[in-house]
Design a protein around this motif. Structure first.
Motif, short mmCIF file in Angstrom:
data_model
loop_
_atom_site.label_atom_id
_atom_site.label_comp_id
_atom_site.label_asym_id
_atom_site.label_seq_id
_atom_site.Cartn_x
_atom_site.Cartn_y
_atom_site.Cartn_z
N GLU A 1 0.83 -1.21 0.00
CA GLU A 1 0.00 0.00 0.00
C GLU A 1 0.87 1.26 0.00
O GLU A 1 0.60 2.23 -0.72
CB GLU A 1 -0.93 0.02 1.23
N TYR A 2 1.88 1.23 0.84
CA TYR A 2 2.79 2.39 0.94
C TYR A 2 3.47 2.63 -0.41
O TYR A 2 3.53 3.76 -0.90
CB TYR A 2 3.83 2.10 2.03
N LEU A 3 3.93 1.54 -1.00
CA LEU A 3 4.62 1.63 -2.28
C LEU A 3 3.69 2.17 -3.37
O LEU A 3 4.07 3.05 -4.16
CB LEU A 3 5.09 0.22 -2.64
N LYS A 4 2.47 1.65 -3.39
CA LYS A 4 1.50 2.10 -4.39
C LYS A 4 1.16 3.57 -4.19
O LYS A 4 1.05 4.33 -5.15
CB LYS A 4 0.21 1.27 -4.30
N ALA A 5 1.00 3.95 -2.92
CA ALA A 5 0.65 5.34 -2.64
C ALA A 5 1.77 6.27 -3.11
O ALA A 5 1.52 7.31 -3.73
CB ALA A 5 0.39 5.53 -1.15
N LEU A 6 3.02 5.87 -2.83
CA LEU A 6 4.15 6.70 -3.28
C LEU A 6 4.20 6.77 -4.80
O LEU A 6 4.42 7.83 -5.38
CB LEU A 6 5.48 6.13 -2.77
N ARG A 7 3.99 5.63 -5.44
CA ARG A 7 4.03 5.65 -6.90
C ARG A 7 2.92 6.54 -7.46
O ARG A 7 3.14 7.32 -8.38
CB ARG A 7 3.91 4.24 -7.49
N ASP A 8 1.71 6.43 -6.90
CA ASP A 8 0.61 7.27 -7.39
C ASP A 8 0.96 8.75 -7.26
O ASP A 8 0.67 9.54 -8.15
CB ASP A 8 -0.68 6.98 -6.62
N ILE A 9 1.59 9.12 -6.14
CA ILE A 9 1.96 10.53 -5.96
C ILE A 9 2.97 10.94 -7.03
O ILE A 9 2.81 11.98 -7.68
CB ILE A 9 2.54 10.77 -4.54
N LEU A 10 3.99 10.12 -7.25
CA LEU A 10 5.01 10.43 -8.26
C LEU A 10 4.39 10.60 -9.64
O LEU A 10 4.74 11.52 -10.40
CB LEU A 10 6.06 9.31 -8.32
N VAL A 11 3.46 9.70 -9.96
CA VAL A 11 2.83 9.76 -11.29
C VAL A 11 1.91 10.97 -11.39
O VAL A 11 1.90 11.68 -12.40
CB VAL A 11 2.07 8.44 -11.58
N TYR A 12 1.15 11.27 -10.34
CA TYR A 12 0.30 12.47 -10.33
C TYR A 12 1.14 13.72 -10.53
O TYR A 12 0.73 14.66 -11.19
CB TYR A 12 -0.45 12.58 -8.99
N LEU A 13 2.32 13.72 -9.90
CA LEU A 13 3.20 14.89 -10.00
C LEU A 13 3.88 14.97 -11.36
O LEU A 13 4.53 15.96 -11.68
CB LEU A 13 4.27 14.84 -8.91
N GLU A 14 3.75 13.87 -12.14
CA GLU A 14 4.39 13.78 -13.45
C GLU A 14 5.91 13.95 -13.37
O GLU A 14 6.53 14.57 -14.22
CB GLU A 14 3.76 14.79 -14.44
N ILE A 15 6.49 13.37 -12.31
CA ILE A 15 7.95 13.45 -12.16
C ILE A 15 8.60 12.08 -12.30
O ILE A 15 9.82 11.97 -12.29
CB ILE A 15 8.35 14.10 -10.82
N CYS A 16 7.80 11.01 -12.44
CA CYS A 16 8.33 9.66 -12.60
C CYS A 16 7.23 8.84 -13.26
O CYS A 16 6.05 9.06 -12.97
CB CYS A 16 8.66 9.07 -11.22
N ASP A 17 7.60 7.93 -14.18
CA ASP A 17 6.53 7.16 -14.83
C ASP A 17 6.09 5.96 -14.00
O ASP A 17 5.12 5.29 -14.33
CB ASP A 17 6.90 6.78 -16.27
N GLY A 18 6.82 5.67 -12.92
CA GLY A 18 6.38 4.62 -11.99
C GLY A 18 6.43 3.21 -12.56
O GLY A 18 5.79 2.31 -12.02
N ASN A 19 7.18 3.00 -13.61
CA ASN A 19 7.20 1.70 -14.27
C ASN A 19 8.18 0.74 -13.59
O ASN A 19 9.39 0.85 -13.76
CB ASN A 19 7.57 1.90 -15.75
N MET A 20 7.64 -0.20 -12.82
CA MET A 20 8.50 -1.13 -12.07
C MET A 20 9.21 -2.12 -12.99
O MET A 20 10.35 -2.51 -12.72
CB MET A 20 7.69 -1.90 -11.03
N GLU A 21 8.52 -2.54 -14.06
CA GLU A 21 9.13 -3.51 -14.97
C GLU A 21 10.36 -2.92 -15.67
O GLU A 21 11.38 -3.58 -15.84
CB GLU A 21 8.12 -4.00 -16.02
N GLU A 22 10.24 -1.67 -16.08
CA GLU A 22 11.36 -1.04 -16.77
C GLU A 22 12.40 -0.48 -15.79
O GLU A 22 13.41 0.08 -16.20
CB GLU A 22 10.86 0.09 -17.69
N GLY A 23 12.10 -0.59 -14.53
CA GLY A 23 13.07 -0.19 -13.51
C GLY A 23 13.11 1.30 -13.21
O GLY A 23 14.03 1.77 -12.56
N SER A 24 12.10 2.04 -13.65
CA SER A 24 12.13 3.46 -13.32
C SER A 24 11.56 3.71 -11.92
O SER A 24 11.59 4.83 -11.42
CB SER A 24 11.42 4.32 -14.36
#
Ligand code: ADP
Ligand code: MG
Ligand code: ZN
Length: 479
Positions: free
Chosen positions: A170-193
């Motif tokens: 949950e924590y990880l997903k929440a952080l990723r959602d914030i990063l993606v909302y901010l448009e500062i990271c694409d949050g792609n775990m498979e590609e390693g970003s």
């Protein structure tokens, strides 16, 4: 005896800047190996790093979004180690004086709210990538691709506040959602970003001191994070129960076997010999700039969720689903703008639309049905033109063919009556049969318009052409 797990996550997020953090090379993913490199990111002697201001701005955005303090002064440090993907022999990172620290985010697991502390968010550069022989004819050789060397990263280090694998996800997903909302990271775990290392220890329930932790690496999906942590918790409990001691070590997650394997012990751990990078001045960030950046922050997932519940009166569950991405949230809001029954629109999106998108492995931004088309269909149901079951079938057709709902209704044999005479006759009958509603409508109760639409639709067995009906109904009602 009952045991409790203690978990802290270290997350690396690649920042979506166009150029690298200390040189002008492109950060674009997927280019031919070693085509996005220059003397600086190749670690040539005599070159000097120049800090990318955008990367700092992005890191500050994340800090603000997670209530971290932004330090006015921070220091870039050299983290020294040898590895073939690291041409300089050191990684530029931050150590004693990071850019930001002491924040938190709130998550909810099984209805329970939990606050997870963030120790620090610091800036660093990514290393290159090694490609090992199996994928080449040249078996036994390894290749290095330095396109990734120097791509900006932030490392987000959590406090050991996490207690279960579900909380970690949950924590990880929440952080990723914030990063993606901010448009500062694409949050792609498979590609390693977006990458995660998990520190895990166990202790008997009620004990205050933490147990010895193992650090889990190489986990590249949310499912694997959960699996790796669960495996590790059980492994450690078994050792402790057998009277053994947990070794402080780094372990690799093997996703094929679902187990963690020892990679190196504490004794083998690197001594990175951190020291301030003499090529870079202290990073000075003034309050005015921080405030300016604060002003550019968009509405974040948690705020949007709360607003959806308040503004649209939908259940928190719906709000959570609908705010999963900005695009989906925008889709929903446009739908409600066109048809002001928030729960009805939510049901259509959560039920039909998301089901089809999921089957297709598509994101909301790739949705082939516009909110306009969805609402057209919802209106047809609302007006009694088609029943819900038919409408759902029609929706699938709209999704697959991109056609207009009315076109499909016609094709499906739900041919509408467009004969004006017949529709006008039906309208007149309905108006005559409902004098009270007519009077109320004329007195200003405009909502009754859809009542008349519905009644006329019923009278025509749901087959009247809504446009024709609307047009003449308006005429007849005197509007
Ligand atoms: P290291 O220097 O080994 O990287 P840190 O103290 O910097 O260790 O912590 C790294 C991460 O490990 C942080 O996310 C922290 O919350 C977590 N952590 C620290 N101690 C423990 C522990 N005993 N059990 C689980 N996680 C821990
Ligand atoms: Mg660590
Ligand atoms: Zn470069």
């Amino acid at each position: 005896m009952k045991y409790e797990a203690v978990i802290g996550l270290e997350i690396h997020a690649q920042l979506l800047t166009n150029s690298k953090v200390f040189c002008g090379c492109s950060t674009k993913f997927g280019a031919e190996a070693n085509t996005q490199v220059c003397p600086v990111c190749l670690g040539m002697p005599g070159t000097l790093p120049v800090l990318n201001k955008k990367a700092v701005e992005f890191a500050i955005k994340m800090a603000i979004a997670t209530d971290c303090r932004v330090n006015n002064k921070s220091i870039f440090a050299r983290k020294n180690y040898f590895y073939p993907d690291l041409p300089k022999g050191y990684q530029i990172s931050q150590y004693n004086e990071p850019l930001t620290q002491k924040g938190y985010i709130d998550i909810e697991v099984n209805g329970e709210k939990r606050r997870i502390g963030i120790t620090r968010i610091h800036m660093e550069e990514d290393a290159g990538k090694l490609l090992h022989g199996e994928t080449f004819e040249d078996e036994g050789f390894s290749f290095v691709d330095l396109n990734r060397a120097g791509v900006p990263l932030i490392e987000i280090v959590s406090e050991p506040d996490i207690r279960t694998s579900e909380e970690a996800v949950e924590y990880l997903k929440a952080l990723r959602d914030i990063l993606v909302y901010l448009e500062i990271c694409d949050g792609n775990m498979e590609e390693g970003s977006f990458r995660c290392d998990a520190n895990v220890s166990v202790r008997p329930m009620g004990q205050k001191e933490f147990g010895t932790k193992a650090e889990l690496k190489n986990i590249n999906s949310f499912r694997f994070v959960q699996k790796a942590i669960e495996y590790e918790i059980n492994r450690q409990i078994e050792i402790v129960e057998d009277g053994g001691k947990i070794a402080q070590e780094t372990r690799l997650f093997d996703s094929n076997k679902g187990i963690t394997i020892s990679m190196r012990s504490k004794e083998e751990a690197h001594d990175y010999r951190y020291f301030p990078d003499p090529d870079l001045l202290p990073l000075m960030v003034d309050e005015a700039w921080i405030e300016e950046i604060r002003g550019t922050l968009p509405e974040l997932p948690a705020q949007k969720r709360e607003r959806f519940v308040k503004e649209y009166g939908i259940p928190p569950y719906d709000a959570g689903v609908l705010t999963a991405t900005k695009e989906l949230a925008n889709y929903y809001e446009e739908g409600v703008r066109l048809f002001n029954q928030p729960k009805v629109v939510s049901n259509w999106i959560m039920g039909e639309l998301l089901r089809l998108l999921k089957e297709d492995n598509r994101e909301a931004k790739e949705c082939p049905v516009s909110p306009e088309k969805l609402v057209k269909l919802i209106r047809m149901v609302d007006a009694g033109a088609v029943n819900l079951k038919t409408a759902k079938e029609v929706f699938e057709e709209v999704y697959k063919t991109g056609k207009d709902p009315d076109v499909i209704v016609k094709e499906k044999g739900l041919v509408q009556v467009s004969d004006e005479g017949a529709i006008i006759k039906a309208i007149d009958e309905i108006i005559n049969a409902n004098p009270k509603e007519l009077a109320d409508y004329k007195a200003g109760k405009e909502k009754l318009f859809s009542f008349f639409v519905g009644q006329t639709m019923k009278a025509t067995k749901g087959q009247a052409n809504p446009q024709v009906l609307n047009k003449f109904l308006k005429e007849r009602l005197g509007k």
